[in-house]
Write a protein that holds these residues in place. Structure first.
Motif, PDB file in Angstrom:
ATOM      1  N   SER A 265       8.463   5.168 -14.590  1.00 37.63           N
ATOM      2  CA  SER A 265       7.378   5.465 -13.646  1.00 37.63           C
ATOM      3  C   SER A 265       6.261   4.437 -13.780  1.00 37.63           C
ATOM      4  O   SER A 265       5.730   3.947 -12.773  1.00 37.63           O
ATOM      5  CB  SER A 265       6.826   6.876 -13.898  1.00 37.63           C
ATOM      6  N   MET A 266       5.915   4.092 -15.014  1.00 40.79           N
ATOM      7  CA  MET A 266       4.896   3.075 -15.250  1.00 40.79           C
ATOM      8  C   MET A 266       5.322   1.732 -14.677  1.00 40.79           C
ATOM      9  O   MET A 266       4.545   1.031 -14.008  1.00 40.79           O
ATOM     10  CB  MET A 266       4.637   2.941 -16.760  1.00 40.79           C
ATOM     11  N   ALA A 267       6.607   1.389 -14.904  1.00 38.03           N
ATOM     12  CA  ALA A 267       7.118   0.111 -14.405  1.00 38.03           C
ATOM     13  C   ALA A 267       7.205   0.087 -12.881  1.00 38.03           C
ATOM     14  O   ALA A 267       6.868  -0.909 -12.243  1.00 38.03           O
ATOM     15  CB  ALA A 267       8.497  -0.152 -15.011  1.00 38.03           C
ATOM     16  N   MET A 268       7.646   1.203 -12.280  1.00 39.34           N
ATOM     17  CA  MET A 268       7.738   1.259 -10.816  1.00 39.34           C
ATOM     18  C   MET A 268       6.353   1.147 -10.180  1.00 39.34           C
ATOM     19  O   MET A 268       6.183   0.513  -9.136  1.00 39.34           O
ATOM     20  CB  MET A 268       8.404   2.563 -10.367  1.00 39.34           C
ATOM     21  N   PHE A 269       5.351   1.755 -10.817  1.00 42.02           N
ATOM     22  CA  PHE A 269       3.981   1.641 -10.313  1.00 42.02           C
ATOM     23  C   PHE A 269       3.524   0.185 -10.363  1.00 42.02           C
ATOM     24  O   PHE A 269       2.939  -0.331  -9.398  1.00 42.02           O
ATOM     25  CB  PHE A 269       3.046   2.517 -11.139  1.00 42.02           C
ATOM     26  N   ALA A 270       3.813  -0.485 -11.484  1.00 41.88           N
ATOM     27  CA  ALA A 270       3.428  -1.893 -11.627  1.00 41.88           C
ATOM     28  C   ALA A 270       4.159  -2.768 -10.605  1.00 41.88           C
ATOM     29  O   ALA A 270       3.563  -3.670 -10.008  1.00 41.88           O
ATOM     30  CB  ALA A 270       3.722  -2.378 -13.044  1.00 41.88           C
ATOM     31  N   LEU A 271       5.449  -2.507 -10.388  1.00 41.28           N
ATOM     32  CA  LEU A 271       6.193  -3.266  -9.387  1.00 41.28           C
ATOM     33  C   LEU A 271       5.662  -2.983  -7.984  1.00 41.28           C
ATOM     34  O   LEU A 271       5.583  -3.880  -7.141  1.00 41.28           O
ATOM     35  CB  LEU A 271       7.683  -2.920  -9.461  1.00 41.28           C
ATOM     36  N   GLY A 272       5.281  -1.738  -7.747  1.00 37.91           N
ATOM     37  CA  GLY A 272       4.703  -1.377  -6.454  1.00 37.91           C
ATOM     38  C   GLY A 272       3.418  -2.125  -6.171  1.00 37.91           C
ATOM     39  O   GLY A 272       3.126  -2.468  -5.026  1.00 37.91           O
ATOM     40  N   LEU A 273       2.653  -2.410  -7.215  1.00 41.22           N
ATOM     41  CA  LEU A 273       1.403  -3.156  -7.042  1.00 41.22           C
ATOM     42  C   LEU A 273       1.654  -4.584  -6.549  1.00 41.22           C
ATOM     43  O   LEU A 273       0.750  -5.225  -6.011  1.00 41.22           O
ATOM     44  CB  LEU A 273       0.619  -3.203  -8.360  1.00 41.22           C
ATOM     45  N   GLY A 274       2.871  -5.066  -6.747  1.00 42.85           N
ATOM     46  CA  GLY A 274       3.197  -6.414  -6.281  1.00 42.85           C
ATOM     47  C   GLY A 274       3.700  -6.457  -4.850  1.00 42.85           C
ATOM     48  O   GLY A 274       3.948  -7.529  -4.302  1.00 42.85           O
ATOM     49  N   VAL A 275       3.851  -5.280  -4.248  1.00 44.26           N
ATOM     50  CA  VAL A 275       4.349  -5.196  -2.867  1.00 44.26           C
ATOM     51  C   VAL A 275       3.167  -5.183  -1.909  1.00 44.26           C
ATOM     52  O   VAL A 275       2.479  -4.172  -1.759  1.00 44.26           O
ATOM     53  CB  VAL A 275       5.208  -3.930  -2.661  1.00 44.26           C
TER      54      VAL A 275
END
Length: 310
Positions: A265-275
């Motif tokens: 969840s933490m990683a998906m949030f961080a990846l989402g910030l790059g979208v």
């Protein structure tokens, strides 16, 4: 991440991983993130994600996968192989850069953002290409969530068949759970099992990509040759073997499962910030079209194979 975990608990059937990446993408397009947070976001998007991928292996039971039968396992191999090769080939004809089309191909054919991150670990991929691939995974995987149940009804598939199709077609594990729950109780288990079988394909595919990258002389951005198999992929395989052996007691497996959810969840949030929407617009129409084509190819291959074996 905390918001996604709470919402995932409050909204049954919706994975906090999916919520996390969507929330991250929304924030990235509304709020300008302070630069001081950049190092932490980078750690979450890379190292925390890799820990999460290792722990994801604990949810894979090799006995359950074997229970699918040779026919359905062959379908999964075909989905991954046809999806990757067709996407890379068509992307080349369209003029999509090699690294970008490989990221899209593996993300759409194997296991979404985790596969994108794995490819990044063995190739020289730019951050904007990674963000584009992740954004397209979220976009098309989310669009397919209601489409697969709808088309399953039109085609007259049983819930079990529809679950197999969903697991073979949809990009993220979280998205498969959402679609399987929508189809019905008899669809959820086979959908997740087929999807996890696709996740297992991460190890051999990354080995092939790593070998090809080394032979082509591709260097990572730090100047080193890319690894044949990233250590976190080895960890994923070892975790799957541990889970299949049954040596860990249920309380330990439960705790590690919770840790996996937190990490991913933490990683998906961080990846989402790059979208970022403006970045998706800037990369042009070709990657977006390639994502649509890849989605159709993967779904069609999964449907055809599933109908043959069932």
């Amino acid at each position: 991440m905390a918001v996604s975990l709470v919402l995932g608990w409050l909204i049954p059937g919706v994975s906090p991983l999916l919520i996390a990446i969507v929330v991250g993408a929304l924030i990235a397009n509304v709020v300008r993130m302070p630069r001081v947070l950049a190092p932490g976001i980078a750690v979450a998007a890379k190292w925390v994600l890799r820990v999460g991928i290792v722990l994801l292996g604990l949810s894979v039971s090799l006995q359950d996968i074997a229970g699918l039968g040779f026919g359905m396992i062959a379908v999964v191999v075909a989905v991954v192989g046809v999806g990757i090769l067709t996407t890379v080939w068509i992307g080349g004809l369209m003029g999509v850069p090699r690294a970008q089309r490989l990221l899209i191909a593996c993300g759409f054919s194997i296991c979404g953002a985790a596969a994108v991150a794995a490819v990044e670990g063995v190739t020289d991929s730019e951050d904007e290409d990674v963000a584009t691939a992740v954004g397209l995974v979220v976009l098309y995987g989310s669009l397919v969530i209601p489409v697969i149940p709808l088309l399953s009804g039109v085609l007259g598939l049983t819930e079990h068949q529809a679950g197999l199709w969903a697991g073979g077609s949809i990009h993220e594990v979280a998205q498969v759970v959402a679609a399987g729950g929508t189809i019905g109780s008899a669809a959820l288990a086979p959908a997740v099992l087929v999807k996890l079988t696709r996740v297992v394909m991460l190890a051999p595919i990354m080995t092939i990509v790593g070998i090809r990258a080394r032979r082509s002389g591709t260097a990572a951005r730090n100047g080193k040759r890319p690894p044949i198999v990233p250590l976190f992929v080895v960890g994923f395989v070892l975790a799957a073997l541990v889970a299949s052996s049954g040596v860990l007691p249920e309380p330990v497996m439960g705790a590690l499962g919770t840790l996996e959810t937190w990490c991913l969840s933490m990683a998906m949030f961080a990846l989402g910030l790059g979208v970022k929407a403006k970045e998706l617009v800037r990369v042009g129409f070709k990657p977006v079209l390639l994502g649509a084509i890849s989605t159709v190819v993967v779904a069609a291959t999964a449907l055809g194979g599933m109908l043959v074996v069932t």
